[in-house]
Motif scaffolding. Sequence first.
Motif, PDB file in Angstrom:
ATOM      1  N   ASP A   1     -11.760  49.240  58.003  1.00  0.00           N
ATOM      2  CA  ASP A   1     -12.031  48.092  58.885  1.00  0.00           C
ATOM      3  C   ASP A   1     -12.299  46.832  58.067  1.00  0.00           C
ATOM      4  O   ASP A   1     -11.843  45.732  58.426  1.00  0.00           O
ATOM      5  N   ARG A   2     -13.033  46.986  56.960  1.00  0.00           N
ATOM      6  CA  ARG A   2     -13.312  45.826  56.105  1.00  0.00           C
ATOM      7  C   ARG A   2     -12.017  45.200  55.589  1.00  0.00           C
ATOM      8  O   ARG A   2     -11.911  43.983  55.476  1.00  0.00           O
ATOM      9  N   TRP A   3     -11.039  46.024  55.239  1.00  0.00           N
ATOM     10  CA  TRP A   3      -9.806  45.548  54.649  1.00  0.00           C
ATOM     11  C   TRP A   3      -9.124  44.507  55.526  1.00  0.00           C
ATOM     12  O   TRP A   3      -8.470  43.592  55.022  1.00  0.00           O
ATOM     13  N   THR A   4      -9.257  44.605  56.825  1.00  0.00           N
ATOM     14  CA  THR A   4      -8.577  43.686  57.741  1.00  0.00           C
ATOM     15  C   THR A   4      -9.497  42.579  58.263  1.00  0.00           C
ATOM     16  O   THR A   4      -9.038  41.724  59.016  1.00  0.00           O
ATOM     17  N   GLU A   5     -10.768  42.575  57.881  1.00  0.00           N
ATOM     18  CA  GLU A   5     -11.692  41.539  58.355  1.00  0.00           C
ATOM     19  C   GLU A   5     -11.476  40.223  57.625  1.00  0.00           C
ATOM     20  O   GLU A   5     -11.217  40.201  56.417  1.00  0.00           O
ATOM     21  N   GLU A   6     -11.624  39.127  58.330  1.00  0.00           N
ATOM     22  CA  GLU A   6     -11.678  37.813  57.710  1.00  0.00           C
ATOM     23  C   GLU A   6     -13.123  37.486  57.352  1.00  0.00           C
ATOM     24  O   GLU A   6     -14.063  38.112  57.853  1.00  0.00           O
ATOM     25  N   ILE A   7     -13.312  36.496  56.505  1.00  0.00           N
ATOM     26  CA  ILE A   7     -14.663  36.097  56.099  1.00  0.00           C
ATOM     27  C   ILE A   7     -15.325  35.328  57.242  1.00  0.00           C
ATOM     28  O   ILE A   7     -14.763  34.379  57.783  1.00  0.00           O
ATOM     29  N   ARG A   8     -16.547  35.769  57.577  1.00  0.00           N
ATOM     30  CA  ARG A   8     -17.339  35.090  58.617  1.00  0.00           C
ATOM     31  C   ARG A   8     -18.758  34.916  58.092  1.00  0.00           C
ATOM     32  O   ARG A   8     -19.142  35.519  57.086  1.00  0.00           O
ATOM     33  N   LEU A   9     -19.534  34.129  58.784  1.00  0.00           N
ATOM     34  CA  LEU A   9     -20.914  33.926  58.363  1.00  0.00           C
ATOM     35  C   LEU A   9     -21.701  35.228  58.417  1.00  0.00           C
ATOM     36  O   LEU A   9     -22.532  35.500  57.541  1.00  0.00           O
ATOM     37  N   ASP A  10     -21.417  36.079  59.421  1.00  0.00           N
ATOM     38  CA  ASP A  10     -22.209  37.296  59.578  1.00  0.00           C
ATOM     39  C   ASP A  10     -21.780  38.434  58.647  1.00  0.00           C
ATOM     40  O   ASP A  10     -22.460  39.456  58.573  1.00  0.00           O
ATOM     41  N   ASN A  11     -20.666  38.288  57.933  1.00  0.00           N
ATOM     42  CA  ASN A  11     -20.298  39.329  56.965  1.00  0.00           C
ATOM     43  C   ASN A  11     -20.222  38.785  55.538  1.00  0.00           C
ATOM     44  O   ASN A  11     -19.803  39.493  54.623  1.00  0.00           O
ATOM     45  N   TYR A  12     -20.648  37.542  55.345  1.00  0.00           N
ATOM     46  CA  TYR A  12     -20.491  36.888  54.041  1.00  0.00           C
ATOM     47  C   TYR A  12     -21.192  37.661  52.935  1.00  0.00           C
ATOM     48  O   TYR A  12     -20.651  37.836  51.843  1.00  0.00           O
ATOM     49  N   HIS A  13     -22.395  38.145  53.196  1.00  0.00           N
ATOM     50  CA  HIS A  13     -23.119  38.885  52.150  1.00  0.00           C
ATOM     51  C   HIS A  13     -22.343  40.130  51.747  1.00  0.00           C
ATOM     52  O   HIS A  13     -22.211  40.431  50.546  1.00  0.00           O
ATOM     53  N   ASP A  14     -21.819  40.869  52.706  1.00  0.00           N
ATOM     54  CA  ASP A  14     -21.051  42.067  52.381  1.00  0.00           C
ATOM     55  C   ASP A  14     -19.781  41.719  51.612  1.00  0.00           C
ATOM     56  O   ASP A  14     -19.373  42.456  50.707  1.00  0.00           O
ATOM     57  N   VAL A  15     -19.149  40.608  51.967  1.00  0.00           N
ATOM     58  CA  VAL A  15     -17.939  40.193  51.254  1.00  0.00           C
ATOM     59  C   VAL A  15     -18.271  39.889  49.794  1.00  0.00           C
ATOM     60  O   VAL A  15     -17.535  40.293  48.876  1.00  0.00           O
ATOM     61  N   ARG A  16     -19.374  39.207  49.546  1.00  0.00           N
ATOM     62  CA  ARG A  16     -19.765  38.920  48.161  1.00  0.00           C
ATOM     63  C   ARG A  16     -20.112  40.207  47.414  1.00  0.00           C
ATOM     64  O   ARG A  16     -19.808  40.349  46.231  1.00  0.00           O
ATOM     65  N   ARG A  17     -20.752  41.154  48.086  1.00  0.00           N
ATOM     66  CA  ARG A  17     -21.197  42.386  47.438  1.00  0.00           C
ATOM     67  C   ARG A  17     -20.059  43.365  47.204  1.00  0.00           C
ATOM     68  O   ARG A  17     -20.041  44.088  46.214  1.00  0.00           O
ATOM     69  N   LEU A  18     -19.085  43.392  48.124  1.00  0.00           N
ATOM     70  CA  LEU A  18     -17.969  44.342  48.071  1.00  0.00           C
ATOM     71  C   LEU A  18     -16.652  43.589  48.160  1.00  0.00           C
ATOM     72  O   LEU A  18     -15.780  43.896  48.967  1.00  0.00           O
ATOM     73  N   GLU A  19     -16.485  42.594  47.294  1.00  0.00           N
ATOM     74  CA  GLU A  19     -15.397  41.631  47.460  1.00  0.00           C
ATOM     75  C   GLU A  19     -14.013  42.254  47.421  1.00  0.00           C
ATOM     76  O   GLU A  19     -13.082  41.759  48.058  1.00  0.00           O
ATOM     77  N   HIS A  20     -13.851  43.365  46.695  1.00  0.00           N
ATOM     78  CA  HIS A  20     -12.531  43.976  46.551  1.00  0.00           C
ATOM     79  C   HIS A  20     -12.097  44.762  47.785  1.00  0.00           C
ATOM     80  O   HIS A  20     -10.958  45.221  47.853  1.00  0.00           O
ATOM     81  N   LEU A  21     -12.996  44.943  48.762  1.00  0.00           N
ATOM     82  CA  LEU A  21     -12.650  45.710  49.965  1.00  0.00           C
ATOM     83  C   LEU A  21     -12.152  44.832  51.102  1.00  0.00           C
ATOM     84  O   LEU A  21     -11.802  45.356  52.167  1.00  0.00           O
ATOM     85  N   TYR A  22     -12.094  43.522  50.887  1.00  0.00           N
ATOM     86  CA  TYR A  22     -11.692  42.587  51.947  1.00  0.00           C
ATOM     87  C   TYR A  22     -10.400  41.882  51.530  1.00  0.00           C
ATOM     88  O   TYR A  22     -10.404  41.037  50.645  1.00  0.00           O
ATOM     89  N   ARG A  23      -9.313  42.232  52.187  1.00  0.00           N
ATOM     90  CA  ARG A  23      -8.006  41.667  51.819  1.00  0.00           C
ATOM     91  C   ARG A  23      -8.003  40.151  51.914  1.00  0.00           C
ATOM     92  O   ARG A  23      -7.489  39.465  51.026  1.00  0.00           O
ATOM     93  N   ASP A  24      -8.577  39.599  52.982  1.00  0.00           N
ATOM     94  CA  ASP A  24      -8.585  38.148  53.158  1.00  0.00           C
ATOM     95  C   ASP A  24      -9.303  37.461  52.007  1.00  0.00           C
ATOM     96  O   ASP A  24      -8.893  36.394  51.546  1.00  0.00           O
ATOM     97  N   ASN A  25     -10.350  38.072  51.517  1.00  0.00           N
ATOM     98  CA  ASN A  25     -11.122  37.502  50.421  1.00  0.00           C
ATOM     99  C   ASN A  25     -10.320  37.431  49.132  1.00  0.00           C
ATOM    100  O   ASN A  25     -10.547  36.555  48.294  1.00  0.00           O
ATOM    101  N   LEU A  26      -9.370  38.345  48.956  1.00  0.00           N
ATOM    102  CA  LEU A  26      -8.622  38.463  47.709  1.00  0.00           C
ATOM    103  C   LEU A  26      -7.439  37.513  47.619  1.00  0.00           C
ATOM    104  O   LEU A  26      -6.713  37.531  46.622  1.00  0.00           O
ATOM    105  N   ARG A  27      -7.238  36.694  48.627  1.00  0.00           N
ATOM    106  CA  ARG A  27      -6.066  35.821  48.660  1.00  0.00           C
ATOM    107  C   ARG A  27      -6.476  34.347  48.670  1.00  0.00           C
ATOM    108  O   ARG A  27      -7.034  33.843  49.641  1.00  0.00           O
ATOM    109  N   LEU A  28      -6.180  33.664  47.571  1.00  0.00           N
ATOM    110  CA  LEU A  28      -6.304  32.206  47.501  1.00  0.00           C
ATOM    111  C   LEU A  28      -4.880  31.662  47.517  1.00  0.00           C
ATOM    112  O   LEU A  28      -4.218  31.578  46.474  1.00  0.00           O
ATOM    113  N   THR A  29      -4.390  31.319  48.682  1.00  0.00           N
ATOM    114  CA  THR A  29      -2.991  30.915  48.819  1.00  0.00           C
ATOM    115  C   THR A  29      -2.833  29.530  49.441  1.00  0.00           C
ATOM    116  O   THR A  29      -1.705  29.074  49.637  1.00  0.00           O
ATOM    117  N   SER A  30      -3.937  28.852  49.718  1.00  0.00           N
ATOM    118  CA  SER A  30      -3.877  27.551  50.386  1.00  0.00           C
ATOM    119  C   SER A  30      -3.953  26.413  49.370  1.00  0.00           C
ATOM    120  O   SER A  30      -4.987  26.232  48.703  1.00  0.00           O
TER     121      SER A  30
END
Length: 357
Positions: A55-84
């Motif tokens: 489920d994390r793999w398909t989540e986008e970054i939000r305010l309510d999951n930001y801490h988890d994204v920072r802690r487990l950054e490699h599990l969030y596909r959206d987090n791993l893409r700087l394409t803009s």
Amino acid sequence: MTDATAVGGKRAGIVQTVLGPVDPAALGATQPHEHLLVDLARGRRSATATVADRDRWTEEIRLDNYHDVRRLEHLYRDNLRLTSVEDAVEEMARFRAAGGGCIVDATCADLGRDPAGLVRIAVAAGVHVVMGCGHYTAGYHPPWVAAAAEEAIADAMVRDATDGVDGTGVRAGVIGEIGLDWPVHPQEAKVLRAAVAAQRATGLALLVHPGRSPAAPLDVVGRVLEAGGDPRRLVICHLDRTLFAERDFAELARTGCWLELDLFGQEQSYYPPAPEVDMPNDAIRVRHLAALMDRGHAGQLLVSQDICVKARLRRYGGEGYDHLLRNVVPLMRRKGMSDADIEQLLVRNPAGALAGG
């Protein structure tokens, strides 16, 4: 292999940016290891350990999951893409406003390198951008690398530096970051030898991402020496997650290579995916730098942030590329560094590393 000296590959005393050659004295404050456009999701598949990971793999970054994204950054596909490009321009505008002059985008061919996008960023933000070339760790290598001879891999890097990437005319200004795991994969060892050959032909700095072991940095130096490379043109990256004892830093410094602490801003206790690494905070990084300066190695030190995920951008709640200039420089002063020390770390050393001076 192509002799780059015959085609203008060796250009000592200049820095090759995506907009052309630049006098190193014009760079200003330089961060020699960042990523403006990168796609780290390319080499990862959706985590399958648990339903939560999937489920994390398909989540986008939000305010309510930001801490988890920072802690487990490699599990969030959206987090791993700087394409803009637009996001990068906005971030670079902040970097420039804080006093920044140059960014090295260490994104190599395997990680979504975008020469045209880097040109747009450099023009719109008014900063110097230096582009990388080569290959990352084996899990990211394109299929042709496994079958290719070292000379063919080296020739591709030389072409990126002398002719430009994929017909764009945009030239690489560094080789790397060349990625190694621990233990080093045979395919990675081949790429590193090819990178040394390309470095010798072009004169460019060679940036190497070592495996996660305290033994890895010296192993890299040994492999580079065996391949005929010059440690004075070698940058060992990510030392703040690799070496933790002052004696190990000092031993590496004695080889003559550049020592790069490039994870400033990362201050978590859950460094993914290596829980055995106790990530230092910025104050400890500054302490390592000061100790190396006291030992006479001030001219070998480089600092950067290695931003490569969305959660570290200001737009998404992170520290941004200007963190070093806004927050770390005052910390350096409080820890006793002089303005001359800081100028050496941020201006003179990266200019020398990039230009070969």
